[in-house]
Scaffold this motif. Structure first.
Motif, PDB file in Angstrom:
ATOM      1  N   GLY A 126       0.832  -1.200   0.000  1.00  0.00           N
ATOM      2  CA  GLY A 126       0.000   0.000   0.000  1.00  0.00           C
ATOM      3  C   GLY A 126       0.859   1.240   0.000  1.00  0.00           C
ATOM      4  N   ASN A 127       0.224   2.378   0.271  1.00  0.00           N
ATOM      5  CA  ASN A 127       1.023   3.599   0.370  1.00  0.00           C
ATOM      6  C   ASN A 127       1.719   3.622   1.727  1.00  0.00           C
ATOM      7  N   GLY A 128       2.681   4.502   1.871  1.00  0.00           N
ATOM      8  CA  GLY A 128       3.475   4.561   3.091  1.00  0.00           C
ATOM      9  C   GLY A 128       2.656   4.782   4.348  1.00  0.00           C
ATOM     10  N   ASP A 129       1.607   5.593   4.244  1.00  0.00           N
ATOM     11  CA  ASP A 129       0.754   5.864   5.409  1.00  0.00           C
ATOM     12  C   ASP A 129       0.066   4.593   5.901  1.00  0.00           C
ATOM     13  N   LYS A 130      -0.389   3.758   4.963  1.00  0.00           N
ATOM     14  CA  LYS A 130      -1.044   2.498   5.340  1.00  0.00           C
ATOM     15  C   LYS A 130      -0.055   1.584   6.060  1.00  0.00           C
ATOM     16  N   LEU A 131       1.168   1.487   5.548  1.00  0.00           N
ATOM     17  CA  LEU A 131       2.177   0.637   6.171  1.00  0.00           C
ATOM     18  C   LEU A 131       2.527   1.143   7.561  1.00  0.00           C
ATOM     19  N   ASP A 132       2.677   2.466   7.688  1.00  0.00           N
ATOM     20  CA  ASP A 132       2.969   3.063   8.994  1.00  0.00           C
ATOM     21  C   ASP A 132       1.828   2.809   9.978  1.00  0.00           C
ATOM     22  N   ALA A 133       0.584   2.922   9.507  1.00  0.00           N
ATOM     23  CA  ALA A 133      -0.587   2.698  10.363  1.00  0.00           C
ATOM     24  C   ALA A 133      -0.645   1.248  10.839  1.00  0.00           C
ATOM     25  N   PHE A 134      -0.268   0.317   9.970  1.00  0.00           N
ATOM     26  CA  PHE A 134      -0.268  -1.094  10.362  1.00  0.00           C
ATOM     27  C   PHE A 134       0.763  -1.340  11.464  1.00  0.00           C
ATOM     28  N   VAL A 135       1.946  -0.797  11.302  1.00  0.00           N
ATOM     29  CA  VAL A 135       2.976  -0.945  12.341  1.00  0.00           C
ATOM     30  C   VAL A 135       2.484  -0.342  13.656  1.00  0.00           C
ATOM     31  N   GLN A 136       1.837   0.823  13.577  1.00  0.00           N
ATOM     32  CA  GLN A 136       1.298   1.469  14.778  1.00  0.00           C
ATOM     33  C   GLN A 136       0.209   0.614  15.420  1.00  0.00           C
ATOM     34  N   ALA A 137      -0.635  -0.020  14.613  1.00  0.00           N
ATOM     35  CA  ALA A 137      -1.705  -0.870  15.134  1.00  0.00           C
ATOM     36  C   ALA A 137      -1.143  -2.092  15.864  1.00  0.00           C
ATOM     37  N   LEU A 138       0.062  -2.485  15.500  1.00  0.00           N
ATOM     38  CA  LEU A 138       0.712  -3.629  16.151  1.00  0.00           C
ATOM     39  C   LEU A 138       1.483  -3.233  17.413  1.00  0.00           C
ATOM     40  N   SER A 139       1.237  -2.049  17.939  1.00  0.00           N
ATOM     41  CA  SER A 139       2.036  -1.532  19.056  1.00  0.00           C
ATOM     42  C   SER A 139       2.026  -2.433  20.293  1.00  0.00           C
ATOM     43  N   SER A 140       0.968  -3.218  20.483  1.00  0.00           N
ATOM     44  CA  SER A 140       0.931  -4.107  21.651  1.00  0.00           C
ATOM     45  C   SER A 140       1.537  -5.483  21.343  1.00  0.00           C
ATOM     46  N   ILE A 141       1.978  -5.693  20.120  1.00  0.00           N
ATOM     47  CA  ILE A 141       2.549  -6.965  19.670  1.00  0.00           C
ATOM     48  C   ILE A 141       4.064  -6.799  19.538  1.00  0.00           C
ATOM     49  N   THR A 142       4.812  -7.827  19.890  1.00  0.00           N
ATOM     50  CA  THR A 142       6.261  -7.782  19.718  1.00  0.00           C
ATOM     51  C   THR A 142       6.605  -7.940  18.237  1.00  0.00           C
ATOM     52  N   ILE A 143       7.305  -6.951  17.711  1.00  0.00           N
ATOM     53  CA  ILE A 143       7.756  -6.986  16.321  1.00  0.00           C
ATOM     54  C   ILE A 143       9.217  -7.419  16.325  1.00  0.00           C
ATOM     55  N   TYR A 144       9.508  -8.492  15.588  1.00  0.00           N
ATOM     56  CA  TYR A 144      10.877  -8.998  15.508  1.00  0.00           C
ATOM     57  C   TYR A 144      11.676  -8.349  14.389  1.00  0.00           C
ATOM     58  N   GLU A 145      10.998  -8.104  13.272  1.00  0.00           N
ATOM     59  CA  GLU A 145      11.729  -7.618  12.112  1.00  0.00           C
ATOM     60  C   GLU A 145      10.762  -6.944  11.142  1.00  0.00           C
ATOM     61  N   VAL A 146      11.230  -5.860  10.522  1.00  0.00           N
ATOM     62  CA  VAL A 146      10.464  -5.149   9.499  1.00  0.00           C
ATOM     63  C   VAL A 146      11.371  -4.920   8.299  1.00  0.00           C
ATOM     64  N   VAL A 147      10.871  -5.275   7.105  1.00  0.00           N
ATOM     65  CA  VAL A 147      11.602  -5.028   5.867  1.00  0.00           C
ATOM     66  C   VAL A 147      10.655  -4.308   4.919  1.00  0.00           C
ATOM     67  N   ARG A 148      11.086  -3.144   4.421  1.00  0.00           N
ATOM     68  CA  ARG A 148      10.256  -2.373   3.498  1.00  0.00           C
ATOM     69  C   ARG A 148      10.987  -2.181   2.179  1.00  0.00           C
ATOM     70  N   SER A 149      10.243  -2.314   1.103  1.00  0.00           N
ATOM     71  CA  SER A 149      10.817  -2.020  -0.207  1.00  0.00           C
ATOM     72  C   SER A 149      10.855  -0.506  -0.364  1.00  0.00           C
ATOM     73  N   GLY A 150      11.506  -0.068  -1.385  1.00  0.00           N
ATOM     74  CA  GLY A 150      11.396   1.326  -1.751  1.00  0.00           C
ATOM     75  C   GLY A 150      10.062   1.537  -2.431  1.00  0.00           C
ATOM     76  N   LEU A 151       9.734   2.775  -2.645  1.00  0.00           N
ATOM     77  CA  LEU A 151       8.482   3.121  -3.280  1.00  0.00           C
ATOM     78  C   LEU A 151       8.536   2.778  -4.770  1.00  0.00           C
ATOM     79  N   LEU A 152       7.452   2.255  -5.287  1.00  0.00           N
ATOM     80  CA  LEU A 152       7.284   2.021  -6.722  1.00  0.00           C
ATOM     81  C   LEU A 152       6.200   2.945  -7.214  1.00  0.00           C
ATOM     82  N   GLY A 153       6.334   3.430  -8.441  1.00  0.00           N
ATOM     83  CA  GLY A 153       5.317   4.316  -8.978  1.00  0.00           C
ATOM     84  C   GLY A 153       5.148   4.119 -10.463  1.00  0.00           C
TER      85      GLY A 153
END
Length: 162
Positions: A126-153
């Motif tokens: 999705g767009n960057g805001d959606k990805l950021d919102a998902f990470v924020q929604a997981l705030s009570s969950i332990t995150i082990y690793e995050v890998v993001r691609s660069g933006l495609l357009g």
């Protein structure tokens, strides 16, 4: 202002380093960079995200166009376009957290692509805001690793780079 520059270039050794060198020599920052071959194996498409005034972006574009490897270049931010990022995120999934992660994945239209007894690996696009919102929604969950691609357009409609 943030700009998404799409570059069609020769698919040969050293092309990426010449583009990066141009930015480095002029102290411009590359926020995101993705490169992959196109439908024509002799060409690659580079999507580059950078910030600057209109004058700086115009100067960058002119200098990029002078590189022998560059076939064509457009600033996607000047016209209607679609942009997406991909994120893979590995989270703890034990006890009640398993159901909570599944629920959030459904809400954000993610795919759980790997499951173990203690973890889920999730794919989200999705767009960057959606990805950021998902990470924020997981705030009570332990995150082990995050890998993001660069933006495609890509341009909307029948306008094409190649």
């Amino acid at each position: 202002m943030r700009h998404i520059i799409s570059i069609l270039m020769e698919n040969e050794a050293g092309a990426l380093s010449r583009v990066a060198g141009l930015f480095s020599a002029r102290a411009y920052n590359i926020e995101s960079l993705t490169v992959a071959p196109t439908e024509d194996p002799s060409l690659s498409r580079m999507t580059l995200v950078t910030s600057g005034t209109d004058e700086i972006i115009e100067q960058i574009s002119k200098q990029l166009n002078k590189l022998v490897d560059v076939v064509k270049l457009i600033d996607l931010t000047e016209a209607p376009h679609i942009q997406r990022e991909l994120m893979l995120i590995k989270v703890q999934a034990t006890g009640d957290a398993r159901e909570e992660v599944k629920r959030l994945a459904d809400i954000f239209r993610c795919r759980i692509i790997d499951v173990t007894d203690t973890t889920y690996t999730i794919e989200i696009t999705g767009n960057g805001d959606k990805l950021d919102a998902f990470v924020q929604a997981l705030s009570s969950i332990t995150i082990y690793e995050v890998v993001r691609s660069g933006l495609l357009g890509i341009s909307r409609g029948d306008k094409a780079l190649g």
